[in-house]
Design a protein around this motif. Structure first.
Motif, mmCIF file in Angstrom:
data_model
loop_
_atom_site.group_PDB
_atom_site.id
_atom_site.type_symbol
_atom_site.label_atom_id
_atom_site.label_comp_id
_atom_site.label_asym_id
_atom_site.label_seq_id
_atom_site.Cartn_x
_atom_site.Cartn_y
_atom_site.Cartn_z
ATOM 1 N N ALA A 72 0.817 -1.221 0.000
ATOM 2 C CA ALA A 72 0.000 0.000 0.000
ATOM 3 C C ALA A 72 0.846 1.264 0.000
ATOM 4 C CB ALA A 72 -0.937 0.001 1.201
ATOM 5 N N ALA A 73 2.064 1.175 0.530
ATOM 6 C CA ALA A 73 2.946 2.347 0.545
ATOM 7 C C ALA A 73 3.446 2.693 -0.848
ATOM 8 C CB ALA A 73 4.128 2.100 1.481
ATOM 9 N N HIS A 74 3.446 1.713 -1.754
ATOM 10 C CA HIS A 74 4.011 1.936 -3.086
ATOM 11 C C HIS A 74 3.007 1.799 -4.224
ATOM 12 C CE1 HIS A 74 8.056 2.062 -1.470
ATOM 13 N NE2 HIS A 74 7.728 1.024 -0.710
ATOM 14 N N VAL A 75 1.820 1.255 -3.944
ATOM 15 C CA VAL A 75 0.814 1.029 -4.991
ATOM 16 C C VAL A 75 -0.512 1.611 -4.514
ATOM 17 C CG1 VAL A 75 -0.390 -0.714 -6.345
ATOM 18 C CG2 VAL A 75 1.982 -1.084 -5.694
ATOM 19 N N THR A 76 -1.137 2.434 -5.354
ATOM 20 C CA THR A 76 -2.423 3.044 -4.998
ATOM 21 C C THR A 76 -3.462 2.738 -6.072
ATOM 22 O OG1 THR A 76 -1.769 5.093 -6.084
ATOM 23 C CG2 THR A 76 -1.389 4.953 -3.716
ATOM 24 N N PRO A 77 -4.702 2.465 -5.665
ATOM 25 C CA PRO A 77 -5.762 2.253 -6.657
ATOM 26 C C PRO A 77 -6.161 3.588 -7.280
ATOM 27 C CG PRO A 77 -6.643 2.079 -4.446
ATOM 28 C CD PRO A 77 -5.173 2.260 -4.309
ATOM 29 N N LEU B 172 -9.878 -3.131 -12.141
ATOM 30 C CA LEU B 172 -9.308 -2.202 -11.174
ATOM 31 C C LEU B 172 -7.949 -1.758 -11.681
ATOM 32 C CD1 LEU B 172 -9.479 -0.850 -8.359
ATOM 33 C CD2 LEU B 172 -8.249 -2.841 -7.486
ATOM 34 N N THR B 173 -7.753 -0.457 -11.810
ATOM 35 C CA THR B 173 -6.483 0.090 -12.271
ATOM 36 C C THR B 173 -5.721 0.631 -11.075
ATOM 37 O OG1 THR B 173 -7.509 0.706 -14.361
ATOM 38 C CG2 THR B 173 -5.403 1.731 -13.845
ATOM 39 N N VAL B 174 -4.476 0.162 -10.928
ATOM 40 C CA VAL B 174 -3.616 0.629 -9.839
ATOM 41 C C VAL B 174 -2.349 1.234 -10.429
ATOM 42 C CG1 VAL B 174 -4.497 -1.047 -8.184
ATOM 43 C CG2 VAL B 174 -2.515 -1.621 -9.542
ATOM 44 N N ARG B 175 -1.729 2.145 -9.684
ATOM 45 C CA ARG B 175 -0.493 2.775 -10.142
ATOM 46 C C ARG B 175 0.598 2.550 -9.104
ATOM 47 N NH1 ARG B 175 0.849 5.849 -14.112
ATOM 48 N NH2 ARG B 175 -1.288 6.402 -14.617
ATOM 49 N N ALA B 176 1.739 2.081 -9.589
ATOM 50 C CA ALA B 176 2.899 1.855 -8.725
ATOM 51 C C ALA B 176 3.832 3.050 -8.829
ATOM 52 C CB ALA B 176 3.617 0.583 -9.150
ATOM 53 N N ASP B 177 4.577 3.307 -7.751
ATOM 54 C CA ASP B 177 5.465 4.464 -7.770
ATOM 55 C C ASP B 177 6.833 4.163 -8.374
ATOM 56 O OD1 ASP B 177 6.540 2.943 -5.746
ATOM 57 O OD2 ASP B 177 6.388 4.486 -4.197
ATOM 58 N N GLU C 21 -5.264 -4.023 -13.564
ATOM 59 C CA GLU C 21 -4.363 -3.410 -14.537
ATOM 60 C C GLU C 21 -3.357 -2.564 -13.773
ATOM 61 O OE1 GLU C 21 -4.991 0.086 -17.633
ATOM 62 O OE2 GLU C 21 -6.091 -1.724 -18.191
ATOM 63 N N VAL C 22 -2.085 -2.862 -13.963
ATOM 64 C CA VAL C 22 -1.024 -2.177 -13.222
ATOM 65 C C VAL C 22 -0.330 -1.194 -14.145
ATOM 66 C CG1 VAL C 22 1.069 -2.482 -11.861
ATOM 67 C CG2 VAL C 22 -0.698 -4.249 -11.830
ATOM 68 N N GLN C 23 -0.204 0.035 -13.689
ATOM 69 C CA GLN C 23 0.512 1.062 -14.435
ATOM 70 C C GLN C 23 1.732 1.486 -13.633
ATOM 71 O OE1 GLN C 23 -2.340 4.147 -15.151
ATOM 72 N NE2 GLN C 23 -3.338 3.006 -16.784
ATOM 73 N N GLY C 24 2.799 1.742 -14.346
ATOM 74 C CA GLY C 24 4.032 2.192 -13.705
ATOM 75 C C GLY C 24 3.965 3.672 -13.396
#
Length: 175
Positions: free
Chosen positions: A99-104, A112-117, A149-152
């Protein structure tokens, strides 16, 4: 009534009592004919006026939770509310490290699209996507989330800052 003024109001009172009795006789027969003609909505079927009885009625006071649930059911918001509840509990479901590095970011059409830092976290979450779908469906309901779906991280914007230039910008830098 007579044209004379009656200081005691006796004639007026007698006239009003006589009128009430006449209306009462007609109203009493009407009242007896309405008994048992209540519709399912609590509205009198013959006159359209509402009246309540000793049983449960939609007009009775309701708890806030019941009113919100009824509103969500009427508008078809159950799935959206449950998904937003999951997003509110994101760190409980995925753990504090993820959760500290990935947010929905958004939820549309069971995706569900999430974005990683960072790209490393994006790769890690892509590997764990099926486990994440399983956890989310357990919390929300089966079939609610079919894919994650994961986005950088977002690329750098060249449109703002001290070194921005008008026009097409640094196109030749990338080959």
């Amino acid at each position: 009534m007579s044209d004379k003024w009656d200081p005691d109001g006796v004639d007026l009172a007698k006239a009003l009592v006589a009128r009430a009795k006449a209306n009462g006789r007609a109203g009493g027969a009407r009242r007896r004919s309405r008994v048992g003609r209540r519709s399912s909505t609590g509205v009198n079927a013959s006159s359209g006026t509402g009246w309540s009885g000793p049983g449960h009625d939609d007009r009775d006071p309701q708890s806030l939770a019941a009113a919100v649930e009824k509103l969500a059911n009427e508008h078809g918001w159950e799935e959206d509310l449950s998904v937003h509840g999951v997003i509110a509990r994101w760190d409980e479901l995925v753990g504090p490290d993820v959760a500290a590095h990935v947010t929905p970011e958004r939820y549309e059409d069971t995706v569900l699209t999430v974005r990683a830092d960072s790209t490393a976290w994006a790769t890690q979450v892509r590997l764990l996507a099926q486990e994440l779908v399983r956890r989310l469906n357990t919390a929300v309901g089966h079939g609610t989330v079919t894919r994650v779906e994961v986005q950088g991280p977002q690329g750098r914007s060249w449109t703002k800052g001290r070194r921005s230039v008008p026009g097409r910008g640094p196109r030749d830098t990338y080959g």
